[in-house]
Design an enzyme around this catalytic site. Structure first.
Site, short mmCIF file in Angstrom:
data_model
loop_
_atom_site.label_atom_id
_atom_site.label_comp_id
_atom_site.label_asym_id
_atom_site.label_seq_id
_atom_site.Cartn_x
_atom_site.Cartn_y
_atom_site.Cartn_z
N LYS A 1 0.20 91.28 36.54
CA LYS A 1 -0.92 91.46 35.60
C LYS A 1 -1.66 92.77 35.88
CE LYS A 1 -1.40 86.53 34.83
NZ LYS A 1 -1.92 85.25 35.33
N GLN B 1 -6.62 82.50 38.62
CA GLN B 1 -5.18 82.27 38.73
C GLN B 1 -4.93 80.84 39.23
OE1 GLN B 1 -2.64 84.50 37.89
NE2 GLN B 1 -1.29 82.77 38.24
N ASP C 1 -8.19 83.86 29.45
CA ASP C 1 -7.09 82.90 29.32
C ASP C 1 -7.25 82.00 28.10
OD1 ASP C 1 -4.81 82.84 30.75
OD2 ASP C 1 -5.56 81.66 32.42
#
Length: 292
Positions: A57, A101, A124
Site C-alpha cells: 500500500k 490493517q 476502507d
C-alpha cells in the site's frame, strides 16, 4: 486444446490505469489544496502477511503522489494507545484517509477502533456511517474490494441491469456491501453462503457469479452457468505435496475457465483493484477539500 476458454479480466492492468488517473488528479488538485493527499495505515504487531500488504500500500501511495503517515505498534499495544493514534489522525489536517490493517491481535476490539475513525477519512469504507450511505444510495466512501469489483465490471462494459447476480459470501468486508452495489446497478441479487442448501443450484442461475468465501477452489465448473462472468475474490494460500505454497482463489480456475465467458485470475484479478480503490478513496476525500 478446448474450443473455448474464458477471457481473463486483468485487474493488474486496470489498477495501473487507475493509478495513472489518480496521479493526474493529484497534480491538478495539489496547487489548490497546498499539500499532497495523505493516507495513514495503522498496523499492530508483526504479522508477515499484514506487513507485506502495508508495504504494498505504501509503495502504491508513493507511486501516485500520496504521502504515507503509517504507524506500527508493538503486538502488545493497548486499546487506548491505538484509539489515541486514530484520534490524532482524525484531527491531523494532512491526513485524508485512515486505515487500520486487519486482523488485529485478539486483545484489541477492532470494531470499536473502526468506529472511531472519522467517517470522512474512512479509507476502507467500513464505518457504519459509510455503510449507511451505501444502503441509502448516497455518495460516500465505499468498501475497497467490492468497489474494485464494480469498477472492473464497468471497465469491461459488463452490463448489470436486469442480470442475475449471485454473491457467495456474506461478510461485512465484501459480500454484503457488494450485494448492495450490485443492487444499485439494477442487478437482481441473491446472496448465498456456506449454509445455503443446494448451493450449486443457486450458483447455476448466475449471469454474474462472485465468490467471496475464503475456501480454496470451492466453485467448480459444475456450479457455473455456461458463459457466465465469474469474479473470484478469494485469496487462499495452499501448500502442495512438495511443500511449496501458492495462492489460489475460491474458484477452481482450470475447470471454470472452460465454462465461463469472463473470469478473474488469482493473483492478478481483484487483489490489485482493492489497493487501487483504497488510493481512489483517499484522493476522493482529498478532493472534497476543494469541493467541500
Amino acid at each position: 486444446m478446448n474450443a473455448k476458454t474464458a477471457k481473463i479480466l486483468d485487474g493488474k492492468a486496470l489498477a495501473q490505469k487507475i493509478q495513472t488517473e489518480l496521479t493526474t488528479q493529484i497534480q491538478a488538485l495539489q496547487p489548490q489544496i497546498g499539500r499532497p493527499p495523505g493516507l495513514a495505515v495503522l498496523m499492530v504487531g508483526d504479522n508477515p502477511a499484514s506487513a507485506a500488504y502495508v508495504r504494498n500500500k505504501e509503495r502504491a501511495c508513493t507511486k501516485v503522489g500520496i504521502a504515507s503517515f503509517g504507524k506500527n505498534f508493538p503486538a502488545d499495544a493497548t486499546q487506548a494507545e491505538v484509539a489515541q493514534a486514530i484520534q490524532d489522525l482524525n484531527e491531523d489536517e494532512r491526513v485524508d484517509g485512515i486505515l487500520v490493517q486487519l486482523p488485529l491481535p485478539n486483545h484489541l476490539d477492532s470494531v470499536a477502533l473502526l468506529h472511531q475513525i472519522d467517517p470522512n477519512k474512512d479509507a476502507d469504507g467500513l464505518h457504519p456511517v459509510n455503510m449507511g450511505r451505501l444502503v441509502r444510495g448516497e455518495s460516500g466512501l465505499r468498501s475497497c474490494t467490492p468497489a474494485g469489483v464494480i469498477r472492473m465490471l464497468q471497465e469491461y462494459q459488463i452490463s448489470l441491469q436486469g442480470k442475475q447476480a449471485v454473491v457467495v459470501g456474506r461478510s461485512i468486508l465484501v459480500g454484503k456491501p457488494l450485494a448492495l452495489m450490485l443492487l444499485e446497478a439494477d442487478a437482481t441479487v441473491t446472496i448465498a453462503h456456506s449454509r445455503s442448501h443446494n448451493l450449486a443450484a443457486i450458483t447455476q442461475t448466475a449471469d454474474i457469479l462472485i465468490a467471496a468465501v475464503g475456501r480454496p477452489n470451492m466453485i467448480t465448473a459444475q456450479m457455473v452457468k455456461p458463459d457466465a462472468v465469474v469474479i473470484d475474490v478469494g485469496i487462499n494460500r495452499i501448500i502442495d505435496y512438495e511443500g511449496n505454497s501458492r495462492l489460489v482463489g475460491d474458484v477452481d480456475f482450470e475447470s471454470v475457465q472452460e465454462v465461463a465467458e469472463l473470469l478473474t485470475p488469482v493473483p492478478g484479478g481483484v487483489g490489485p483493484m482493492t489497493v487501487a480503490m483504497l488510493l481512489h478513496n483517499t484522493v476522493w476525500s482529498y478532493s472534497q477539500k476543494v469541493n467541500g
